[in-house]
Design a protein around this motif. Structure first.
Motif, PDB file in Angstrom:
ATOM      1  N   VAL A  23      -6.475  44.910  68.543  1.00  0.00           N
ATOM      2  CA  VAL A  23      -6.029  44.340  67.276  1.00  0.00           C
ATOM      3  C   VAL A  23      -7.102  43.387  66.758  1.00  0.00           C
ATOM      4  CG1 VAL A  23      -4.280  42.882  66.173  1.00  0.00           C
ATOM      5  CG2 VAL A  23      -3.599  44.542  67.926  1.00  0.00           C
ATOM      6  N   LEU A  24      -7.424  43.530  65.495  1.00  0.00           N
ATOM      7  CA  LEU A  24      -8.314  42.619  64.801  1.00  0.00           C
ATOM      8  C   LEU A  24      -7.472  41.793  63.843  1.00  0.00           C
ATOM      9  CD1 LEU A  24     -11.083  41.543  63.864  1.00  0.00           C
ATOM     10  CD2 LEU A  24     -11.176  43.500  62.286  1.00  0.00           C
ATOM     11  N   LEU A  25      -7.480  40.490  64.042  1.00  0.00           N
ATOM     12  CA  LEU A  25      -6.757  39.562  63.185  1.00  0.00           C
ATOM     13  C   LEU A  25      -7.760  38.922  62.250  1.00  0.00           C
ATOM     14  CD1 LEU A  25      -4.611  38.059  66.029  1.00  0.00           C
ATOM     15  CD2 LEU A  25      -3.776  39.518  64.187  1.00  0.00           C
ATOM     16  N   ALA A  26      -7.560  39.131  60.953  1.00  0.00           N
ATOM     17  CA  ALA A  26      -8.529  38.674  59.973  1.00  0.00           C
ATOM     18  C   ALA A  26      -7.935  37.582  59.087  1.00  0.00           C
ATOM     19  CB  ALA A  26      -8.992  39.853  59.121  1.00  0.00           C
ATOM     20  N   GLN A  27      -8.565  36.426  59.126  1.00  0.00           N
ATOM     21  CA  GLN A  27      -8.092  35.279  58.352  1.00  0.00           C
ATOM     22  C   GLN A  27      -8.381  35.511  56.872  1.00  0.00           C
ATOM     23  OE1 GLN A  27      -9.552  31.530  59.764  1.00  0.00           O
ATOM     24  NE2 GLN A  27      -8.925  30.451  57.931  1.00  0.00           N
ATOM     25  N   VAL A  28      -7.351  35.327  56.048  1.00  0.00           N
ATOM     26  CA  VAL A  28      -7.480  35.493  54.601  1.00  0.00           C
ATOM     27  C   VAL A  28      -7.834  34.148  53.988  1.00  0.00           C
ATOM     28  CG1 VAL A  28      -6.239  36.097  52.491  1.00  0.00           C
ATOM     29  CG2 VAL A  28      -5.840  37.400  54.587  1.00  0.00           C
ATOM     30  N   ASP A  29      -8.870  34.123  53.190  1.00  0.00           N
ATOM     31  CA  ASP A  29      -9.297  32.914  52.479  1.00  0.00           C
ATOM     32  C   ASP A  29      -8.330  32.643  51.342  1.00  0.00           C
ATOM     33  OD1 ASP A  29     -10.617  30.812  51.308  1.00  0.00           O
ATOM     34  OD2 ASP A  29     -12.437  31.940  50.826  1.00  0.00           O
ATOM     35  N   ASP A  30      -7.935  31.404  51.167  1.00  0.00           N
ATOM     36  CA  ASP A  30      -6.997  31.029  50.112  1.00  0.00           C
ATOM     37  C   ASP A  30      -7.495  31.410  48.719  1.00  0.00           C
ATOM     38  OD1 ASP A  30      -5.245  29.983  51.935  1.00  0.00           O
ATOM     39  OD2 ASP A  30      -5.929  27.928  51.686  1.00  0.00           O
ATOM     40  N   ALA A  31      -8.802  31.507  48.550  1.00  0.00           N
ATOM     41  CA  ALA A  31      -9.384  31.811  47.245  1.00  0.00           C
ATOM     42  C   ALA A  31      -9.270  33.292  46.892  1.00  0.00           C
ATOM     43  CB  ALA A  31     -10.839  31.384  47.202  1.00  0.00           C
ATOM     44  N   ASP A  32      -8.909  34.139  47.895  1.00  0.00           N
ATOM     45  CA  ASP A  32      -8.850  35.588  47.636  1.00  0.00           C
ATOM     46  C   ASP A  32      -7.683  35.986  46.786  1.00  0.00           C
ATOM     47  OD1 ASP A  32     -11.116  35.952  49.055  1.00  0.00           O
ATOM     48  OD2 ASP A  32     -10.172  36.797  50.839  1.00  0.00           O
TER      49      ASP A  32
END
Length: 88
Positions: A79-88
Motif C-alpha cells: 500500500v502506498l499512502l499519499a499525503q494530499v496537499d491542502d492547496a490541491d
C-alpha cells in the motif's frame, strides 16, 4: 487484499494521521503488507483506490521484479499512502 482491509487501513490513517508512527502501527498490524508513503503530487496520473481528505491510497503489485501501482486487489502486495496537499 480484501476491501475490508483497505477500509481498516484508511480508518487508522484518518484517525492517527499519515506519519512514521502510523506507518509503524500499520506494518505491525498488517505484517504481510508492505507500506510506504509519499506526497500525492509524486504519484503521477494514477487513480487511487481510495480517496480521503488528507491522503489517497494506492495499491502496489510487487510480485514481479519491478514494483508497479495497480487497482487490482488480488495482485496487491503493498500500500502506498499519499499525503494530499491542502492547496490541491
Amino acid at each position: 487484499m480484501e476491501p475490508n482491509r483497505l477500509q481498516q487501513i484508511a480508518a487508522i490513517v484518518r484517525q492517527a494521521g499519515l506519519n512514521e508512527q502510523t506507518l509503524a502501527v500499520l506494518r505491525e498490524t498488517f505484517g504481510d503488507t508492505h507500506f510506504t508513503s509519499c506526497l500525492d503530487d509524486d504519484v503521477g496520473n494514477v487513480e487511487p483506490v481510495h480517496r480521503d481528505t488528507a491522503f489517497n491510497v494506492y495499491l502496489v503489485d510487487g510480485r514481479e521484479h519491478c514494483l508497479k501501482l495497480t487497482t487490482d486487489l488480488q495482485s496487491a502486495t503493498g500500500v502506498l499512502l499519499a499525503q494530499v496537499d491542502d492547496a490541491d
